[in-house]
Design a protein around this motif. Structure first.
Motif, PDB file in Angstrom:
ATOM      1  N   VAL A 271       0.843  -1.202   0.000  1.00 46.31           N
ATOM      2  CA  VAL A 271       0.000   0.000   0.000  1.00 46.31           C
ATOM      3  C   VAL A 271       0.877   1.252   0.000  1.00 46.31           C
ATOM      4  CG1 VAL A 271      -1.688   1.341   1.320  1.00 46.31           C
ATOM      5  CG2 VAL A 271      -1.949  -1.148   1.122  1.00 46.31           C
ATOM      6  N   VAL A 272       1.924   1.234   0.823  1.00 47.85           N
ATOM      7  CA  VAL A 272       2.853   2.369   0.861  1.00 47.85           C
ATOM      8  C   VAL A 272       3.509   2.566  -0.507  1.00 47.85           C
ATOM      9  CG1 VAL A 272       4.996   3.246   1.868  1.00 47.85           C
ATOM     10  CG2 VAL A 272       3.284   2.129   3.332  1.00 47.85           C
ATOM     11  N   ALA A 273       4.016   1.498  -1.074  1.00 57.32           N
ATOM     12  CA  ALA A 273       4.747   1.585  -2.337  1.00 57.32           C
ATOM     13  C   ALA A 273       3.872   2.070  -3.485  1.00 57.32           C
ATOM     14  CB  ALA A 273       5.362   0.232  -2.671  1.00 57.32           C
ATOM     15  N   GLU A 274       2.580   1.748  -3.452  1.00 55.85           N
ATOM     16  CA  GLU A 274       1.678   2.159  -4.535  1.00 55.85           C
ATOM     17  C   GLU A 274       1.458   3.663  -4.540  1.00 55.85           C
ATOM     18  OE1 GLU A 274       0.370   0.487  -7.076  1.00 55.85           O
ATOM     19  OE2 GLU A 274       1.560  -1.251  -6.459  1.00 55.85           O
ATOM     20  N   GLY A 275       1.569   4.317  -3.372  1.00 54.14           N
ATOM     21  CA  GLY A 275       1.581   5.772  -3.321  1.00 54.14           C
ATOM     22  C   GLY A 275       0.244   6.468  -3.461  1.00 54.14           C
ATOM     23  N   HIS A 276      -0.856   5.806  -3.124  1.00 49.22           N
ATOM     24  CA  HIS A 276      -2.167   6.458  -3.199  1.00 49.22           C
ATOM     25  C   HIS A 276      -2.416   7.252  -1.920  1.00 49.22           C
ATOM     26  CE1 HIS A 276      -3.479   4.477  -6.900  1.00 49.22           C
ATOM     27  NE2 HIS A 276      -2.892   3.388  -6.429  1.00 49.22           N
ATOM     28  N   VAL A 277      -2.498   8.571  -2.029  1.00 47.53           N
ATOM     29  CA  VAL A 277      -2.637   9.461  -0.875  1.00 47.53           C
ATOM     30  C   VAL A 277      -4.038  10.055  -0.846  1.00 47.53           C
ATOM     31  CG1 VAL A 277      -1.777  11.542   0.272  1.00 47.53           C
ATOM     32  CG2 VAL A 277      -0.180  10.039  -0.957  1.00 47.53           C
ATOM     33  N   THR A 278      -4.662  10.011   0.329  1.00 47.22           N
ATOM     34  CA  THR A 278      -5.930  10.702   0.532  1.00 47.22           C
ATOM     35  C   THR A 278      -5.764  11.712   1.660  1.00 47.22           C
ATOM     36  OG1 THR A 278      -8.317  10.419   0.828  1.00 47.22           O
ATOM     37  CG2 THR A 278      -6.902   9.074   2.211  1.00 47.22           C
ATOM     38  N   SER A 279      -6.459  12.826   1.548  1.00 48.59           N
ATOM     39  CA  SER A 279      -6.371  13.889   2.545  1.00 48.59           C
ATOM     40  C   SER A 279      -7.425  13.663   3.631  1.00 48.59           C
ATOM     41  CB  SER A 279      -6.597  15.253   1.874  1.00 48.59           C
ATOM     42  OG  SER A 279      -6.524  16.297   2.818  1.00 48.59           O
TER      43      SER A 279
END
Length: 306
Positions: free
Chosen positions: A121-129
């Motif tokens: 999950v970290v490596a995929e880099g999907h960021v939500t605010s």
């Protein structure tokens, strides 16, 4: 301002580990997660700190220097520490769940018991605010929290558990519950909401949620939304010991809010007063009441499953 929402490249991360979380499980989880990240081409630097203050100092230093993500391996208490370094920055938080409650991980759908999957999950880099709560204490200090602030019966149990030297682990908390049940009494509270509404009544507990659950999945604020710019407030009126024992199992399903002894509110700010009662947030001691609580919209970037 938090990290921008959307996918971003994750090339280098700092891994912050609480080695004693989860009965020592966190250290093993950290090793496995770091190996997975390196296998995916991510540069990994690990930090621990000699105590919470040292860990926070190190976290603030790496965030100030710049890194693609700060990855926490541990439970909700360690996440709370990381929030103090990350709030309002553009560095996102990654989670490798390895604690006892893991309520942040539950909220954001992160894999439990699988460090490699969490590292992916970290490596995929999907960021939500996401929003954070902020607590201002009477002594002038302030602290961010990500999940739930609890006062009343829950904080009395935590106070008691922290004073006990035996038994160890979860059993110490269970013993603290039994002792506080035996000492159960109505607690006088005064709360002031953002619209000026004043609530004065005897309570068993009050919970302020940015997210839904605490204590390992107890949905104390079942309607909370971590990105709606509001805090959910759950007030449990004073009740007899026998009724309280029957009441608590309903909290795991979130159906407790249907009881006549429960009232709920939504607010952006809240003042809470009750003589001699302490406040805990993300399972960690914060301050003696009174405290002023506010929501900080979009204060944190969180790495989440796509």
């Amino acid at each position: 301002m938090s990290a921008p929402t959307g996918r971003r490249p994750i090339r280098n991360v700092v891994v912050l580990t609480n080695p004693v979380a989860g009965g020592g499980h966190a250290e093993r989880a950290s090793t496995r997660a770091a190996a997975r990240l390196r296998g995916r081409g991510v540069e990994v630097h690990s930090i621990e700190g000699t105590d919470p203050e040292d860990a926070l100092r190190l976290a603030r230093e790496v965030v100030a220097r710049g890194v693609d993500a700060l990855v926490v391996v541990g439970g909700d208490g360690m996440i709370n520490l990381a929030l103090q370094a990350l709030a309002g920055t553009d560095v996102p938080l990654g989670l490798i769940p390895a604690g006892t409650g893991n309520d942040h991980a539950r909220e954001y759908g992160l894999p439990l018991g699988d460090p490699e999957a969490a590292a992916d999950v970290v490596a995929e880099g999907h960021v939500t605010s996401v929003d954070l709560g902020r607590i201002a204490a009477a002594d002038g200090t302030s602290r961010y929290f990500g999940s739930v602030l609890a006062v009343g019966f829950d904080s009395l149990v935590s106070d008691r558990a922290n004073r006990l030297t035996w038994p160890r682990g979860r059993m110490r908390y269970n013993l603290a519950i039994l002792v506080e049940l035996a000492n159960l009494r109505p607690l006088p509270f005064r709360l002031v909401l953002d619209d000026g509404t004043v609530i004065e009544r005897d309570l068993t507990l009050a919970a302020v949620g940015n997210t839904r659950s605490y204590g390992g999945g107890m949905a104390i604020c079942p309607g909370a939304d971590h990105a709606d710019g509001q805090l959910d407030v759950t007030l449990v009126h004073a009740m007899r010991r026998r009724k309280l024992v029957r009441f608590f199992p309903t909290v795991f399903k979130g159906t407790h809010v249907q009881h006549e002894e429960v009232e709920t509110h939504r607010t952006t700010t809240l003042r809470i007063e009750s003589p001699g009662i302490t406040a805990y947030a993300d399972g960690e001691f914060v301050a003696l009441l009174p405290v002023d609580v506010s929501i900080v919209p979009h204060a944190l970037g969180m790495l989440v499953p796509a």
